[in-house]
Scaffold this active site. Structure first.
Site, PDB file in Angstrom:
ATOM      1  CG  HIS A   1      -4.326  -3.122 -12.016  1.00  0.00           C
ATOM      2  ND1 HIS A   1      -4.687  -3.714 -10.819  1.00  0.00           N
ATOM      3  CD2 HIS A   1      -3.964  -2.210 -11.839  1.00  0.00           C
ATOM      4  CE1 HIS A   1      -3.879  -4.020  -9.968  1.00  0.00           C
ATOM      5  NE2 HIS A   1      -3.262  -2.907 -10.963  1.00  0.00           N
ATOM      6  CD  GLU A   2      -1.299  -1.262 -14.823  1.00  0.00           C
ATOM      7  OE1 GLU A   2      -1.140  -0.401 -14.419  1.00  0.00           O
ATOM      8  OE2 GLU A   2      -1.178  -2.203 -14.598  1.00  0.00           O
TER       9      GLU A   2
HETATM   10  N1  ARG Z   1       1.209  -5.407 -11.469  1.00  0.00           N
HETATM   11  C1  ARG Z   1       0.373  -4.520 -12.388  1.00  0.00           C
HETATM   12  C2  ARG Z   1      -0.080  -3.387 -11.196  1.00  0.00           C
HETATM   13  O1  ARG Z   1       0.383  -3.138 -10.870  1.00  0.00           O
HETATM   14  C3  ARG Z   1      -0.972  -5.186 -13.198  1.00  0.00           C
HETATM   15  C4  ARG Z   1      -1.445  -6.725 -12.668  1.00  0.00           C
HETATM   16  C5  ARG Z   1      -2.495  -6.863 -13.261  1.00  0.00           C
HETATM   17  N2  ARG Z   1      -4.113  -7.693 -12.891  1.00  0.00           N
HETATM   18  C6  ARG Z   1      -4.913  -8.722 -13.798  1.00  0.00           C
HETATM   19  N3  ARG Z   1      -4.652  -9.661 -13.326  1.00  0.00           N
HETATM   20  N4  ARG Z   1      -4.222  -8.397 -14.846  1.00  0.00           N
HETATM   21  O2  ARG Z   1       0.007  -2.097 -12.421  1.00  0.00           O
HETATM   22 ZN    ZN Z   2      -1.153  -2.026  -9.639  1.00  0.00          ZN
END
Ligand code: ARG
Ligand code: ZN
Ligand code: CA
Length: 242
Positions: A152-153
């Site tokens: 995601h990042e």
């Molecule tokens: N809260 C973080 C962001 O907005 C990452 C979320 C990642 N989710 C996961 N299931 N690992 O960048």
């Molecule tokens: Zn994010």
């Protein structure tokens, strides 16, 4: 992209406890997940619903671990203020114009990670992942122990927005992803209908939603195009080459 973008990765590990000094095996497990998720080699890729099978993407970008830098710290919990990226208390990035820097540290406040979008300052470029959400072994903890926080990042680092556009029925600037009401959490039952215009079925299994790691397993073709555009001549990450 055509499978030709190869991203060197340096992992910067900040640790206060022995456990936070994550092992090379844990680091390599994260690189392995990135290589699966960005090349449609993840085992759950086949779980993408038929509705989205025409838009699911093999992004075709590979990641190569180049080095691991470690530093002990007295900081017990880091925030999103970039202190982990500065030589005063953290670790400055290695040649950020040609290397994806990742930091593993103990993030406070339930933050799993954060990223810098293309176009920002080199000195703070890269992605930060909480050690408990880093890779698939060692200190990685369910339900964020499948390495998808980094997927995601790195999506953000490659210019992808959250699929709900950070607003109610907002836009992620990608046309083949449906309009979502808001972020989804956990592992939503399929189909989950949006109440936004056209009431589309939401693509909750997209990496740029907020579900558990086990609930996210695809990028779309439109997202792939946005990422690929960065690496061509004139793109914001053209220094990584093609
Ligand atoms: N809260 C973080 C962001 O907005 C990452 C979320 C990642 N989710 C996961 N299931 N690992 O960048
Ligand atoms: Zn994010
Ligand atoms: Ca969209």
């Amino acid at each position: 992209v055509n499978g030709k973008v190869e991203i060197p990765v340096v992992v910067n590990v900040l640790y206060r406890t022995a456990a936070e000094n994550i092992s090379l095996a844990q680091i390599q497990s994260q690189i392995d997940v990135l290589n699966k998720d960005f090349n449609a080699l993840n085992s759950d890729y086949s779980s993408v619903p038929t509705l989205f099978s025409g838009v699911k993407a093999n992004v075709g970008i590979t990641f190569v671990l180049q080095n691991v830098v470690r530093r002990s710290t007295t900081t017990s919990s880091w925030t999103t203020s970039d202190a982990m990226k500065k030589s005063a208390k953290g670790i400055a990035p290695t040649t950020p114009t040609t290397v994806l820097n990742m930091w593993s540290c103990n993030m406070g406040g339930g933050i799993l990670g954060y990223a810098q979008f293309p176009g920002g300052a080199s000195a703070t470029d890269g992605v930060v992942i909480d050690n408990n959400a880093f890779g698939t072994t060692g200190t990685a903890t369910a339900p964020f122990n499948l390495g998808r926080t980094a997927t995601h990042e790195v999506g953000h680092w490659m210019n992808l927005r959250h699929i709900w556009g950070d607003a109610t029925c907002g836009s992620d600037l990608v046309s083949d992803t449906p309009t979502h009401n808001t972020a989804n959490y956990g592992i939503p039952a399929y189909p989950h209908y949006s109440t936004c215009t056209g009431t589309p079925v939401e693509m909750t299994m997209n990496y740029m939603d907020y579900t558990d790691d086990a609930g996210m397993y695809m990028f779309s073709n439109g997202q792939k195009s946005r990422m690929a555009a960065l690496f061509v001549s004139g793109g914001a990450r053209a220094s990584f080459g093609i």
